[in-house]
Design a protein around this motif. Structure first.
Motif, short mmCIF file in Angstrom:
data_model
loop_
_atom_site.label_atom_id
_atom_site.label_comp_id
_atom_site.label_asym_id
_atom_site.label_seq_id
_atom_site.Cartn_x
_atom_site.Cartn_y
_atom_site.Cartn_z
N VAL A 128 -40.97 47.13 6.06
CA VAL A 128 -41.24 45.84 6.70
C VAL A 128 -40.75 45.86 8.14
N THR A 129 -41.69 45.54 9.05
CA THR A 129 -41.36 45.53 10.48
C THR A 129 -41.82 44.26 11.18
N ILE A 130 -42.80 43.54 10.59
CA ILE A 130 -43.44 42.45 11.31
C ILE A 130 -44.06 41.45 10.33
N LEU A 131 -44.21 40.20 10.75
CA LEU A 131 -44.94 39.22 9.96
C LEU A 131 -46.41 39.61 9.88
N ASP A 132 -47.07 39.23 8.81
CA ASP A 132 -48.48 39.58 8.63
C ASP A 132 -49.36 39.15 9.80
N ASP A 133 -49.07 38.01 10.40
CA ASP A 133 -49.92 37.51 11.49
C ASP A 133 -49.56 38.11 12.84
N GLY A 134 -48.52 39.01 12.85
CA GLY A 134 -48.13 39.69 14.09
C GLY A 134 -47.36 38.83 15.06
N SER A 135 -46.97 37.62 14.66
CA SER A 135 -46.34 36.69 15.60
C SER A 135 -44.88 37.00 15.88
N ALA A 136 -44.24 37.78 15.00
CA ALA A 136 -42.82 38.08 15.22
C ALA A 136 -42.44 39.38 14.52
N MET A 137 -41.59 40.17 15.20
CA MET A 137 -41.02 41.35 14.57
C MET A 137 -39.95 40.90 13.58
N LEU A 138 -39.74 41.71 12.56
CA LEU A 138 -38.73 41.40 11.55
C LEU A 138 -37.78 42.58 11.38
N SER A 139 -36.58 42.46 11.90
CA SER A 139 -35.57 43.49 11.70
C SER A 139 -34.85 43.23 10.38
N TYR A 140 -34.01 44.17 9.99
CA TYR A 140 -33.20 43.98 8.79
C TYR A 140 -32.36 42.71 8.90
N SER A 141 -31.76 42.50 10.06
CA SER A 141 -30.93 41.30 10.26
C SER A 141 -31.75 40.03 10.09
N ASP A 142 -33.02 40.07 10.55
CA ASP A 142 -33.89 38.91 10.39
C ASP A 142 -34.19 38.64 8.91
N LEU A 143 -34.46 39.74 8.15
CA LEU A 143 -34.85 39.57 6.75
C LEU A 143 -33.71 39.04 5.89
#
Length: 404
Positions: free
Chosen positions: A359-374
């Motif tokens: 997992v690196t990004i939301l499906d719609d590409g609007s935001a990156m998702l780091s481990y800290s974000d998840l």
């Protein structure tokens, strides 16, 4: 014995200097050591008790005195020795024939000024030589090596990095991939697996992307020998030649390693592991996935941090005895607020109850998702019965900010 051999080495070097001085008295200036020297390790091969060094001593006429010193050689033996082209992992033809090692003393001395083909070879040429040394068991058994070591530009710097290779098809087989830096910046990649079946030959490759995503072959590695569980490869570029790969490049490579059962069964993996920037840091969070519409099915989802900050999301369910894949998503909001929109589509859970996603990004590409974000995400996970029956939930659980 070691002290005796060292004393013998000193006596031999002294004798060499005396002979040179004697030549000086009769024929003009003698050949003397300049004081410059370089020592390379010669490691055990067939017999773990035998190892030693190769010392290159610069002489003032530009030639080199190469002194081999081995410990543990049997008395009475005579062990042919050569400098070969390329790295030991690659193998190569003989470049320079050296004096055979005397098994009783473990020593050999050769004055080298050219290759066997007659090409000039100075001390400085040898320090940058693309080669390695083999010491063989005997003239009648050259196939058995008693010692071996990379020299010149192929010498190892001492910098190394290991990556875990986890079990896949057989829980008893696992191991490590070691990356060793060479002086020229290339890499010795050594695979070491435990419990590989005797006589097996296991193809191995570095692939692009993470193991969870899958990807094409980037670098073909040496085949793992089932008898030893070992494979050694010199890595300097991608298979297609499009890019050079230095040691530092491999430490940051977006890739993973697959070791296959055989050339005829590449689909069965005996070991696998992410490497480079995809390596796991050891940081992780686990969340429960609870039973919903299908009795007896529950499990966990683990978020594992990668070196590059991305996340391996791994789901493990028990009780999924029914066939078929089960679509899986991270949704916005909590289970209590469901239904929420799909934020991230995960790999479907298979019939074994397992799903792995990078997992690196939301499906719609609007935001990156780091481990800290998840691990702080306002979300939950749904595992569905099938693509045709998304309304039936196999398992469900809150994650991140909503998790347990």
């Amino acid at each position: 014995m070691k002290n005796l051999r060292f004393i013998s080495y000193l006596l031999a070097l002294t004798a060499f200097v005396l002979v040179s001085c004697d030549d000086d008295d009769n024929d003009g200036p003698g050949v003397l050591p300049t004081g410059q020297s370089k020592t390379f390790a010669l490691s055990s091969v067939a017999d773990p008790a035998i190892s030693g060094t190769a010392t290159f001593n610069a002489l003032d006429n530009g030639s080199t005195s190469i002194e081999l010193m081995l410990n543990g050689t049997p008395d009475g033996g005579s062990h042919p020795a050569h400098i070969h082209f390329n790295t030991a992992a690659e193998g190569g033809d003989i470049a320079v024939s050296l004096t055979s090692v005397d098994g009783s003393t473990g020593m050999s001395t050769t004055i080298v000024s050219a290759t066997d083909a007659g090409d000039p070879l100075t001390y400085y040429d040898l320090l940058d030589f693309d080669g390695y040394i083999n010491v063989h068991f005997s003239a009648d058994d050259l196939a058995t090596l008693v010692a071996q070591g990379d020299i010149g530009q192929n010498e190892l710097t001492g910098m190394s990095k290991d990556f875990a290779l986890a079990s896949v098809a057989d829980p008893n087989i696992s191991g490590t991939a070691m990356f060793y830096e060479r002086v020229n910046g290339e890499t010795l990649v050594t695979l070491a697996l435990e419990n590989t079946p005797a006589e097996g030959m296991h193809p191995a490759h570095i692939h692009f992307n993470t193991a969870a995503e899958g990807g094409g072959i980037a670098v073909t590695l040496g085949i793992v020998d089932g008898n030893t569980g070992m494979s050694k490869t010199n890595v300097s570029m991608l298979d297609d030649g499009s890019m050079m790969l230095k040691y530092d490049d491999l430490l940051d490579f977006d890739g993973y390693i697959n070791v296959h059962l055989s050339a005829d069964d590449l689909a069965t993996l005996v070991a696998q592991g992410d490497i480079g920037q995809n390596e796991l840091t050891g940081m992780s969070m686990s969340y429960d996935l609870n039973e919903v519409d299908v009795a007896g099915v529950s499990g966990t989802v683990d978020f594992r941090e990668r070196v590059n900050g991305e996340t391996l999301v791994e789901i493990n369910l028990t009780g999924t005895t029914f066939a078929g894949d089960h679509p899986t998503h991270i949704h916005l909001g909590s289970v209590a607020e469901a239904p929420g929109a799909i934020a991230v589509t995960l790999t479907s859970v298979n019939a074994m109850g397992v799903s792995k996603s990078n997992v690196t990004i939301l499906d719609d590409g609007s935001a990156m998702l780091s481990y800290s974000d998840l691990v702080a995400f306002d979300g939950y996970i749904n595992v569905h019965n099938s693509a045709a029956d998304l309304g039936t939930l196999v398992a469900q659980g809150d994650i991140g900010a909503n998790g347990n």
